[in-house]
Design an enzyme around this catalytic site. Sequence first.
Site, PDB file in Angstrom:
ATOM      1  N   SER A   7       0.092  50.852 -89.016  1.00  0.00           N
ATOM      2  CA  SER A   7       1.524  50.571 -89.106  1.00  0.00           C
ATOM      3  C   SER A   7       1.700  49.244 -89.827  1.00  0.00           C
ATOM      4  O   SER A   7       1.238  48.203 -89.337  1.00  0.00           O
ATOM      5  CB  SER A   7       2.131  50.489 -87.706  1.00  0.00           C
ATOM      6  OG  SER A   7       3.339  49.767 -87.776  1.00  0.00           O
ATOM      7  N   HIS A  32       1.698  54.247 -91.985  1.00  0.00           N
ATOM      8  CA  HIS A  32       2.828  54.425 -91.073  1.00  0.00           C
ATOM      9  C   HIS A  32       3.879  53.338 -91.333  1.00  0.00           C
ATOM     10  O   HIS A  32       3.576  52.142 -91.288  1.00  0.00           O
ATOM     11  CB  HIS A  32       2.303  54.339 -89.638  1.00  0.00           C
ATOM     12  CG  HIS A  32       3.305  54.615 -88.568  1.00  0.00           C
ATOM     13  ND1 HIS A  32       3.605  55.882 -88.115  1.00  0.00           N
ATOM     14  CD2 HIS A  32       4.068  53.767 -87.834  1.00  0.00           C
ATOM     15  CE1 HIS A  32       4.514  55.801 -87.152  1.00  0.00           C
ATOM     16  NE2 HIS A  32       4.818  54.533 -86.962  1.00  0.00           N
ATOM     17  N   ASP A  34       7.534  51.870 -90.154  1.00  0.00           N
ATOM     18  CA  ASP A  34       8.514  51.850 -89.065  1.00  0.00           C
ATOM     19  C   ASP A  34       9.872  51.378 -89.551  1.00  0.00           C
ATOM     20  O   ASP A  34      10.035  50.209 -89.902  1.00  0.00           O
ATOM     21  CB  ASP A  34       8.025  50.914 -87.955  1.00  0.00           C
ATOM     22  CG  ASP A  34       6.820  51.487 -87.241  1.00  0.00           C
ATOM     23  OD1 ASP A  34       6.942  52.574 -86.665  1.00  0.00           O
ATOM     24  OD2 ASP A  34       5.742  50.853 -87.285  1.00  0.00           O
ATOM     25  N   MET A  36      13.646  50.528 -88.653  1.00  0.00           N
ATOM     26  CA  MET A  36      14.438  50.175 -87.463  1.00  0.00           C
ATOM     27  C   MET A  36      15.841  49.745 -87.859  1.00  0.00           C
ATOM     28  O   MET A  36      16.003  49.000 -88.832  1.00  0.00           O
ATOM     29  CB  MET A  36      13.759  49.030 -86.721  1.00  0.00           C
ATOM     30  CG  MET A  36      12.339  49.358 -86.314  1.00  0.00           C
ATOM     31  SD  MET A  36      11.604  47.967 -85.456  1.00  0.00           S
ATOM     32  CE  MET A  36       9.945  48.590 -85.212  1.00  0.00           C
ATOM     33  N   HIS A  65       8.510  56.600 -89.780  1.00  0.00           N
ATOM     34  CA  HIS A  65       8.970  56.720 -88.394  1.00  0.00           C
ATOM     35  C   HIS A  65      10.378  56.130 -88.323  1.00  0.00           C
ATOM     36  O   HIS A  65      10.551  54.918 -88.412  1.00  0.00           O
ATOM     37  CB  HIS A  65       7.976  55.957 -87.498  1.00  0.00           C
ATOM     38  CG  HIS A  65       8.340  55.901 -86.047  1.00  0.00           C
ATOM     39  ND1 HIS A  65       7.699  55.072 -85.159  1.00  0.00           N
ATOM     40  CD2 HIS A  65       9.278  56.573 -85.322  1.00  0.00           C
ATOM     41  CE1 HIS A  65       8.232  55.227 -83.948  1.00  0.00           C
ATOM     42  NE2 HIS A  65       9.191  56.126 -84.027  1.00  0.00           N
ATOM     43  N   MET A  67      13.420  54.952 -86.542  1.00  0.00           N
ATOM     44  CA  MET A  67      13.994  54.520 -85.265  1.00  0.00           C
ATOM     45  C   MET A  67      15.438  54.152 -85.543  1.00  0.00           C
ATOM     46  O   MET A  67      15.821  52.977 -85.496  1.00  0.00           O
ATOM     47  CB  MET A  67      13.200  53.331 -84.714  1.00  0.00           C
ATOM     48  CG  MET A  67      11.885  53.748 -84.083  1.00  0.00           C
ATOM     49  SD  MET A  67      10.708  52.391 -83.966  1.00  0.00           S
ATOM     50  CE  MET A  67       9.963  52.494 -85.571  1.00  0.00           C
ATOM     51  N   MET A 136       5.618  58.044 -77.887  1.00  0.00           N
ATOM     52  CA  MET A 136       5.730  56.589 -77.905  1.00  0.00           C
ATOM     53  C   MET A 136       5.091  56.060 -76.624  1.00  0.00           C
ATOM     54  O   MET A 136       5.533  56.376 -75.521  1.00  0.00           O
ATOM     55  CB  MET A 136       7.198  56.155 -77.956  1.00  0.00           C
ATOM     56  CG  MET A 136       7.908  56.435 -79.278  1.00  0.00           C
ATOM     57  SD  MET A 136       7.059  55.847 -80.758  1.00  0.00           S
ATOM     58  CE  MET A 136       6.972  54.086 -80.457  1.00  0.00           C
ATOM     59  N   GLY A 141      10.300  49.320 -81.098  1.00  0.00           N
ATOM     60  CA  GLY A 141      11.017  48.133 -81.560  1.00  0.00           C
ATOM     61  C   GLY A 141      10.120  46.997 -82.016  1.00  0.00           C
ATOM     62  O   GLY A 141      10.506  46.224 -82.872  1.00  0.00           O
ATOM     63  N   PHE A 142       8.935  46.934 -81.455  1.00  0.00           N
ATOM     64  CA  PHE A 142       8.054  45.801 -81.775  1.00  0.00           C
ATOM     65  C   PHE A 142       6.596  46.235 -81.799  1.00  0.00           C
ATOM     66  O   PHE A 142       6.213  47.159 -81.088  1.00  0.00           O
ATOM     67  CB  PHE A 142       8.204  44.691 -80.720  1.00  0.00           C
ATOM     68  CG  PHE A 142       9.628  44.282 -80.495  1.00  0.00           C
ATOM     69  CD1 PHE A 142      10.246  43.386 -81.365  1.00  0.00           C
ATOM     70  CD2 PHE A 142      10.362  44.813 -79.443  1.00  0.00           C
ATOM     71  CE1 PHE A 142      11.572  43.017 -81.170  1.00  0.00           C
ATOM     72  CE2 PHE A 142      11.693  44.455 -79.242  1.00  0.00           C
ATOM     73  CZ  PHE A 142      12.297  43.555 -80.118  1.00  0.00           C
ATOM     74  N   ASP A 174       1.824  56.405 -80.642  1.00  0.00           N
ATOM     75  CA  ASP A 174       2.288  55.191 -81.312  1.00  0.00           C
ATOM     76  C   ASP A 174       2.609  54.108 -80.287  1.00  0.00           C
ATOM     77  O   ASP A 174       3.505  54.275 -79.451  1.00  0.00           O
ATOM     78  CB  ASP A 174       3.540  55.547 -82.141  1.00  0.00           C
ATOM     79  CG  ASP A 174       4.007  54.396 -83.017  1.00  0.00           C
ATOM     80  OD1 ASP A 174       3.364  53.333 -83.014  1.00  0.00           O
ATOM     81  OD2 ASP A 174       5.034  54.578 -83.712  1.00  0.00           O
ATOM     82  N   GLY A 176       0.428  50.316 -78.802  1.00  0.00           N
ATOM     83  CA  GLY A 176      -0.673  49.847 -77.950  1.00  0.00           C
ATOM     84  C   GLY A 176      -1.986  50.580 -78.167  1.00  0.00           C
ATOM     85  O   GLY A 176      -2.862  50.564 -77.297  1.00  0.00           O
TER      86      GLY A 176
HETATM   87  C1  DX5 Z   1       6.838  50.354 -82.413  1.00  0.00           C
HETATM   88  C2  DX5 Z   1       6.372  50.976 -83.697  1.00  0.00           C
HETATM   89  C3  DX5 Z   1       4.915  50.994 -83.866  1.00  0.00           C
HETATM   90  C4  DX5 Z   1       4.268  49.625 -83.902  1.00  0.00           C
HETATM   91  C5  DX5 Z   1       2.967  49.750 -83.206  1.00  0.00           C
HETATM   92  O1  DX5 Z   1       8.198  50.466 -82.331  1.00  0.00           O
HETATM   93  O2  DX5 Z   1       6.823  52.328 -83.769  1.00  0.00           O
HETATM   94  O3  DX5 Z   1       4.500  51.781 -84.961  1.00  0.00           O
HETATM   95  O4  DX5 Z   1       4.071  49.109 -85.182  1.00  0.00           O
HETATM   96  O5  DX5 Z   1       2.408  48.494 -83.056  1.00  0.00           O
HETATM   97  P1  DX5 Z   1       1.096  48.243 -82.217  1.00  0.00           P
HETATM   98  O6  DX5 Z   1       0.035  49.169 -82.770  1.00  0.00           O
HETATM   99  O7  DX5 Z   1       0.800  46.811 -82.474  1.00  0.00           O
HETATM  100  O8  DX5 Z   1       1.409  48.562 -80.784  1.00  0.00           O
HETATM  101 ZN    ZN Z   2       5.916  53.671 -85.347  1.00  0.00          ZN
END
Ligand code: DX5
Ligand code: ZN
Length: 219
Positions: A7, A32, A34, A36, A65, A67, A136, A141-142, A174, A176
């Site tokens: 990501s 990937h 993201d 937002m 992705h 969001m 998820m 978000g982060f 997706d 952690g």
């Molecule tokens: C979270 C994103 C993820 C994020 C994952 O909202 O959708 O794709 O980048 O980040 P890590 O792999 O650091 O948890």
């Molecule tokens: Zn993502």
Amino acid sequence: MGIIAPSILSADFTKLGEEIKNVEKAGADWIHIDVMDGQFVPTISYGSIIVKACKKVTNLPIDVHLMIEKPDHIIPEFINAGADFISVHAETCTHLHRTIQLIKNSNVKAGVALNPATSIESIKWIINDIDFLVVMSVNPGFGGQKFIKSSLEKIKNLKSLINKKGSKAIIQVDGGVGMSTIKTIAQAGAQSFVAGSAIFNTSNYKETISALKQKIIGM
Ligand code: DX5
Ligand code: ZN
């Protein structure tokens, strides 16, 4: 099958092109991205202009992705920018089936993402229409958040549902995902692994991606 999808949320944006080329060389399978909107999730990241720029520097499939609330109006923008995979959140689409068709009609692979608190019941009737499901394992978000353990049971239940329904959808996880979690996630039934901080916060991407793949070899 073990698809590693870095990501770019955790990449160094002062040299994004280089970062993407480096993870590609290091063995990444998808990129990937993201997106937002500051509504569905607290912050704003980037839009289709970044997707277009990423597409220029890599031959890897681009996995977008979304969001964002009510994404239908903006999906064509991401398709035109070169997305190969687009996932939308079940929580954001009033007519989820229609949104999936909108993506698939342009020959782009369609995925549906579920927040940690969203039940798998919400995708039961469209599971045969989609190419992938995104579990998820953090609240979106982060980057850099801790893996939520109940996701493992959810992946297992989804896998059973996929088998029961004869769906061809694969499961992406997706949030952690890293060295200490990837194996149990794969054992639960996931085939695609998004990893942001676990890759971009290390100094040797090749070593990191190889080590992640090593943990799920043969699964
Ligand atoms: C979270 C994103 C993820 C994020 C994952 O909202 O959708 O794709 O980048 O980040 P890590 O792999 O650091 O948890
Ligand atoms: Zn993502």
